[in-house]
Each structure stands twice: as structure tokens, then as C-alpha cells.
Write a protein that holds these residues in place. Structure first.
Motif, mmCIF file in Angstrom:
data_model
loop_
_atom_site.group_PDB
_atom_site.id
_atom_site.type_symbol
_atom_site.label_atom_id
_atom_site.label_comp_id
_atom_site.label_asym_id
_atom_site.label_seq_id
_atom_site.Cartn_x
_atom_site.Cartn_y
_atom_site.Cartn_z
ATOM 1 N N THR A 102 87.596 42.851 11.254
ATOM 2 C CA THR A 102 87.181 43.377 9.946
ATOM 3 C C THR A 102 86.771 42.299 8.955
ATOM 4 O O THR A 102 86.172 42.607 7.929
ATOM 5 N N GLN A 103 87.111 41.051 9.252
ATOM 6 C CA GLN A 103 86.762 39.947 8.352
ATOM 7 C C GLN A 103 86.470 38.694 9.166
ATOM 8 O O GLN A 103 87.009 38.528 10.264
ATOM 9 N N VAL A 104 85.652 37.832 8.606
ATOM 10 C CA VAL A 104 85.444 36.510 9.174
ATOM 11 C C VAL A 104 85.379 35.527 8.022
ATOM 12 O O VAL A 104 84.810 35.817 6.973
ATOM 13 N N GLU A 105 86.008 34.411 8.222
ATOM 14 C CA GLU A 105 85.947 33.320 7.247
ATOM 15 C C GLU A 105 85.260 32.153 7.931
ATOM 16 O O GLU A 105 85.627 31.763 9.049
ATOM 17 N N ILE A 106 84.245 31.617 7.283
ATOM 18 C CA ILE A 106 83.508 30.481 7.823
ATOM 19 C C ILE A 106 83.945 29.244 7.053
ATOM 20 O O ILE A 106 83.826 29.187 5.838
ATOM 21 N N VAL A 107 84.483 28.284 7.784
ATOM 22 C CA VAL A 107 84.986 27.054 7.171
ATOM 23 C C VAL A 107 84.284 25.879 7.829
ATOM 24 O O VAL A 107 84.118 25.852 9.053
ATOM 25 N N GLU A 108 83.874 24.908 7.019
ATOM 26 C CA GLU A 108 83.269 23.703 7.556
ATOM 27 C C GLU A 108 84.077 22.497 7.111
ATOM 28 O O GLU A 108 84.547 22.430 5.980
ATOM 29 N N ASP A 109 84.244 21.558 8.052
ATOM 30 C CA ASP A 109 84.960 20.332 7.753
ATOM 31 C C ASP A 109 84.393 19.232 8.640
ATOM 32 O O ASP A 109 84.358 19.383 9.858
#
Length: 195
Positions: free
Chosen positions: A97-104
Motif C-alpha cells: 500500500t505504500q513505498v518509500e524511496i530513499v537515496e543515500d
């Protein structure tokens, strides 16, 4: 919901530790006797039913979801140390139901949350796959959550992934692809006019 906040001090290692820190019963190690099937079903929309009635208590659904196992015979079971009970799954075991896109440091992670609160990062062990319906040509995207259990990626989350995808050309064909934790996943081929 996709969110990416480059200003926040979110570290990939912290996210991975959190997701890997989820605890589930060791259903893959239990080998109880099969006790038969019960009238329990997970509908296409992720709703759980018992004897034709939706299970309204979220805590109960969450508890049942932790003892799910899909075996090599293709059937899904509720498994405890002393019993194994067959249930019906219309499509996927969960809904993402959700996605979080994180960049590092130039690496992207896609962290999905399911309708029962499980979190999973798309990677080589938790791939994103897209099945195209032969009749409607509609894509049905999934992510592997654990074991052989999959989550259908909800339509709005899939569209957000498409918005963040890149066009990749292989053998003269164009497709949308998205990366997570060093793995690249195809979201589908593009028509000639779309590339």
C-alpha cells in the motif's frame, strides 16, 4: 505513498536494520501434520474472510498473516508447531500500500509497506515482478515479501514507481526499469510510440 527527502539524515543501514529486525514465527521450520482446509480466504483486495464474513479485527488479521506459508505444492497454509491448515488466496497474500524511496550515496532503496504492516526492501531476494494479463493487457505488479509470499503492488503505488522509473533499451526494445538495493527490476515494455 512515495516520499523521498534528501535533506533528512536517513541512512540506508538504519532502514535495512529496521526491516530485517521484523520478527516472524519460524513457520518454514515447522513440519506439522496437515489438518485439512478451512473456509478462510484472502480476497483480491487483501480482505480476509472467515466463513464468508470479513474479519474486521486488524490485530487478528495481522496475527494470522505472521503464520502464513506457501508451500512448494502452490497452496497456502496457516502453520503452527502442531497443525497446518489450508486456506484460499485469490491473488496475492498481501497488498503493498505504500513505498518509500530513499537515496543515500547514489544508491536507491524502495521500501514497501503492506496492508498488514510488514515492511520489505526490494532487492535480489525480494524482487519486483510484473505479470501482464493476456486478455486485458493490464500489468499486475508484485513484490516478494518473505518465503513464497507475495504482495500485489497497489495501482497508485505502481504508478508512482513508473514515475520514478527510467527507460532502458535492450535488443532494440524499450522498457521501464527501476533500481533498488543494487538490483534493477523491469516494470514492463513500452510501445514503440512511448519510448
Amino acid at each position: 505513498m512515495v516520499s523521498g527527502n534528501n535533506n533528512a539524515k536517513i541512512r540506508l543501514e538504519d532502514i535495512i536494520k529496521h526491516v530485517e529486525g521484523q520478527r516472524f514465527p519460524p513457520v518454514d521450520k515447522w513440519n506439522p501434520e496437515f489438518c485439512g482446509d478451512i473456509d478462510m480466504r484472502i480476497a483480491r483486495d487483501g480482505t480476509w474472510f472467515y466463513m464468508g464474513t470479513p474479519i474486521g479485527r486488524k490485530r487478528m488479521v495481522k496475527l494470522f498473516s505472521t503464520v502464513l506459508r506457501k508451500d512448494s505444492d502452490g497452496k497456502t497454509y496457516l502453520v503452527t508447531p502442531v497443525e497446518k491448515i489450508g486456506i484460499t488466496v485469490e491473488d496475492a497474500h498481501f497488498i503493498a500500500t505504500q513505498v518509500e524511496i530513499v537515496e543515500d550515496d547514489g544508491q536507491q532503496l524502495l521500501k514497501f509497506t503492506t496492508n498488514v504492516g510488514d515492511e520489505v526492501i526490494a532487492d535480489g531476494d525480494h524482487p519486483i515482478t510484473v505479470v501482464v494479463d493476456d486478455d486485458t493487457k493490464e500489468p499486475r505488479p508484485y513484490i516478494r515479501v518473505r518465503g513464497r509470499l507475495d504482495a500485489l503492488i497497489s495501482r497508485n503505488v505502481f504508478y508512482e514507481l513508473v514515475d520514478h522509473a527510467e527507460v532502458v533499451k535492450d535488443d532494440g526494445k524499450a522498457r521501464l526499469a527501476i533500481a533498488s538495493a543494487g538490483a534493477v527490476f523491469s516494470l514492463g515494455e513500452l510501445e514503440d510510440g512511448d519510448a
